[in-house]
Design a protein around this motif. Structure first.
Motif, PDB file in Angstrom:
ATOM      1  N   TRP A   1     -10.493  17.636 -10.380  1.00 15.37           N
ATOM      2  CA  TRP A   1     -10.048  18.614 -11.382  1.00 15.37           C
ATOM      3  C   TRP A   1      -9.219  17.957 -12.471  1.00 15.37           C
ATOM      4  N   ASN A   2      -8.575  16.797 -12.134  1.00 14.48           N
ATOM      5  CA  ASN A   2      -7.673  16.144 -13.089  1.00 14.48           C
ATOM      6  C   ASN A   2      -6.631  17.129 -13.610  1.00 14.48           C
ATOM      7  N   TYR A   3      -5.972  17.817 -12.684  1.00 14.29           N
ATOM      8  CA  TYR A   3      -5.046  18.864 -13.093  1.00 14.29           C
ATOM      9  C   TYR A   3      -3.794  18.319 -13.759  1.00 14.29           C
ATOM     10  N   HIS A   4      -3.490  17.040 -13.575  1.00 16.61           N
ATOM     11  CA  HIS A   4      -2.336  16.440 -14.217  1.00 16.61           C
ATOM     12  C   HIS A   4      -2.634  14.969 -14.467  1.00 16.61           C
ATOM     13  N   ALA A   5      -2.211  14.477 -15.604  1.00 13.88           N
ATOM     14  CA  ALA A   5      -2.540  13.109 -15.990  1.00 13.88           C
ATOM     15  C   ALA A   5      -2.008  12.080 -15.004  1.00 13.88           C
ATOM     16  N   ASN A   6      -0.906  12.386 -14.328  1.00 11.98           N
ATOM     17  CA  ASN A   6      -0.286  11.424 -13.426  1.00 11.98           C
ATOM     18  C   ASN A   6      -0.572  11.698 -11.954  1.00 11.98           C
ATOM     19  N   GLN A   7      -1.608  12.498 -11.673  1.00 11.04           N
ATOM     20  CA  GLN A   7      -1.846  12.853 -10.284  1.00 11.04           C
ATOM     21  C   GLN A   7      -2.197  11.639  -9.425  1.00 11.04           C
ATOM     22  N   TYR A   8      -2.916  10.662  -9.981  1.00 16.32           N
ATOM     23  CA  TYR A   8      -3.316   9.505  -9.184  1.00 16.32           C
ATOM     24  C   TYR A   8      -2.101   8.700  -8.755  1.00 16.32           C
ATOM     25  N   GLU A   9      -1.154   8.574  -9.657  1.00 16.85           N
ATOM     26  CA  GLU A   9       0.071   7.847  -9.315  1.00 16.85           C
ATOM     27  C   GLU A   9       0.832   8.558  -8.205  1.00 16.85           C
ATOM     28  N   ARG A  10       0.940   9.857  -8.334  1.00 19.29           N
ATOM     29  CA  ARG A  10       1.670  10.643  -7.336  1.00 19.29           C
ATOM     30  C   ARG A  10       0.986  10.566  -5.973  1.00 19.29           C
ATOM     31  N   LEU A  11      -0.330  10.680  -5.967  1.00 23.57           N
ATOM     32  CA  LEU A  11      -1.069  10.632  -4.711  1.00 23.57           C
ATOM     33  C   LEU A  11      -1.099   9.229  -4.127  1.00 23.57           C
ATOM     34  N   ALA A  12      -1.121   8.208  -4.971  1.00 21.40           N
ATOM     35  CA  ALA A  12      -1.066   6.831  -4.477  1.00 21.40           C
ATOM     36  C   ALA A  12       0.236   6.571  -3.734  1.00 21.40           C
ATOM     37  N   VAL A  13       1.330   7.100  -4.279  1.00 22.12           N
ATOM     38  CA  VAL A  13       2.626   6.949  -3.613  1.00 22.12           C
ATOM     39  C   VAL A  13       2.583   7.567  -2.223  1.00 22.12           C
ATOM     40  N   GLU A  14       2.017   8.755  -2.117  1.00 19.40           N
ATOM     41  CA  GLU A  14       1.966   9.414  -0.809  1.00 19.40           C
ATOM     42  C   GLU A  14       1.018   8.688   0.140  1.00 19.40           C
ATOM     43  N   ALA A  15      -0.103   8.171  -0.382  1.00 15.12           N
ATOM     44  CA  ALA A  15      -1.030   7.422   0.465  1.00 15.12           C
ATOM     45  C   ALA A  15      -0.341   6.195   1.058  1.00 15.12           C
ATOM     46  N   ILE A  16       0.466   5.514   0.260  1.00 13.22           N
ATOM     47  CA  ILE A  16       1.221   4.369   0.766  1.00 13.22           C
ATOM     48  C   ILE A  16       2.246   4.843   1.792  1.00 13.22           C
ATOM     49  N   GLU A  17       2.858   5.968   1.489  1.00 10.74           N
ATOM     50  CA  GLU A  17       3.878   6.541   2.380  1.00 10.74           C
ATOM     51  C   GLU A  17       3.322   6.789   3.782  1.00 10.74           C
ATOM     52  N   ILE A  18       2.086   7.277   3.862  1.00  7.06           N
ATOM     53  CA  ILE A  18       1.495   7.573   5.173  1.00  7.06           C
ATOM     54  C   ILE A  18       0.665   6.397   5.693  1.00  7.06           C
ATOM     55  N   GLU A  19       0.791   5.253   5.013  1.00  3.80           N
ATOM     56  CA  GLU A  19       0.157   3.995   5.436  1.00  3.80           C
ATOM     57  C   GLU A  19      -1.357   4.046   5.413  1.00  3.80           C
ATOM     58  N   ASN A  20      -1.886   4.796   4.463  1.00  2.00           N
ATOM     59  CA  ASN A  20      -3.332   4.810   4.245  1.00  2.00           C
ATOM     60  C   ASN A  20      -3.600   3.973   2.993  1.00  2.00           C
ATOM     61  N   LEU A  21      -3.599   2.650   3.186  1.00  2.00           N
ATOM     62  CA  LEU A  21      -3.676   1.751   2.034  1.00  2.00           C
ATOM     63  C   LEU A  21      -5.052   1.759   1.376  1.00  2.00           C
ATOM     64  N   ASN A  22      -6.103   1.997   2.151  1.00  2.00           N
ATOM     65  CA  ASN A  22      -7.436   2.099   1.550  1.00  2.00           C
ATOM     66  C   ASN A  22      -7.474   3.223   0.519  1.00  2.00           C
ATOM     67  N   LEU A  23      -6.883   4.348   0.874  1.00  2.00           N
ATOM     68  CA  LEU A  23      -6.830   5.478  -0.042  1.00  2.00           C
ATOM     69  C   LEU A  23      -5.913   5.165  -1.227  1.00  2.00           C
ATOM     70  N   ALA A  24      -4.827   4.463  -0.956  1.00  2.00           N
ATOM     71  CA  ALA A  24      -3.907   4.072  -2.031  1.00  2.00           C
ATOM     72  C   ALA A  24      -4.621   3.217  -3.069  1.00  2.00           C
ATOM     73  N   TYR A  25      -5.432   2.270  -2.604  1.00  2.00           N
ATOM     74  CA  TYR A  25      -6.183   1.424  -3.534  1.00  2.00           C
ATOM     75  C   TYR A  25      -7.120   2.261  -4.407  1.00  2.00           C
ATOM     76  N   ARG A  26      -7.753   3.263  -3.812  1.00  2.00           N
ATOM     77  CA  ARG A  26      -8.682   4.104  -4.578  1.00  2.00           C
ATOM     78  C   ARG A  26      -7.944   4.869  -5.680  1.00  2.00           C
TER      79      ARG A  26
END
Length: 203
Positions: free
Chosen positions: A140-165
């Motif tokens: 949806w691209n609901y916010h320009a910075n959504q990828y950054e925000r979600l990358a932070v959480e992916a790292i937080e939960i140790e899902n680095l593959n998702l963080a890279y994406r």
């Protein structure tokens, strides 16, 4: 006796009871079409507690897809705001992929759907590793910075593959924007603390 009057009870209104407890679609149709019950009626009372759940929430909570579709056809609000909870976020927590898909579709063009409701659904899907539905929501691209925000959480939960994406989808990183609500870290800080040198260099 379920359809007598507008008496409040454990599930709230009689319509809520028919949807949430009886799961009786034929009764719900009768109540809406013949007795003119409002599909958005939100009377839920238990002792002194009030929770503003309209019938659509009970359909979602019990993962009753035909019931949810019918209520939406009858004008139930797809983006009903119940103290900051929406049918979409409720679906992401309790319902099947089909139910989530239903609300992804009907909520997409509604600007009243708040960013935090979308992010809440994304966060839950990420933590349950439902990447298929997650990336449909991300698209949806609901916010320009959504990828950054979600990358932070992916790292937080140790899902680095998702963080890279997510990081691969970031065009420009603003280190001062979108700190993770749990850790308070920016993506640069979080990637450094992850211990993954390649990830940190990529950021």
């Amino acid at each position: 006796g379920i359809v007598e009057g507008k008496k409040k009870m454990f599930y709230g209104s009689p319509l809520n009871l028919a949807v949430g407890y009886r799961n009786d679609l034929s009764l719900v149709k009768y109540m809406i079409e013949q007795l003119n019950f409002d599909p958005d009626e939100d009377e839920y009372n238990r002792d002194s507690i009030r929770i503003d759940w309209a019938p659509i929430f009970f359909a979602v909570f019990y993962d009753d897809l035909p019931m949810a579709k019918y209520l939406l056809e009858q004008g139930a609000n797809c983006d009903y705001d119940a103290d900051g909870r929406y049918p979409l976020t409720t679906a992401s927590l309790y319902a099947s992929h089909e139910m989530i898909e239903l609300f992804l579709h009907c909520s997409r063009s509604n600007e009243s759907l708040r960013d935090d409701a979308i992010y809440s659904a994304q966060s839950h899907l990420m933590r349950t590793n439902d990447t298929t539905t997650l990336f449909k929501l991300v698209s949806w691209n609901y916010h320009a910075n959504q990828y950054e925000r979600l990358a932070v959480e992916a790292i937080e939960i140790e899902n680095l593959n998702l963080a890279y994406r997510f990081i691969d989808s970031i065009s420009v990183i603003d280190s001062n924007d979108y700190y993770n609500s749990i850790s308070g870290h920016s993506i640069i800080q979080r990637s450094y603390y992850s211990g993954d040198t390649a990830l940190f260099k990529k950021v």
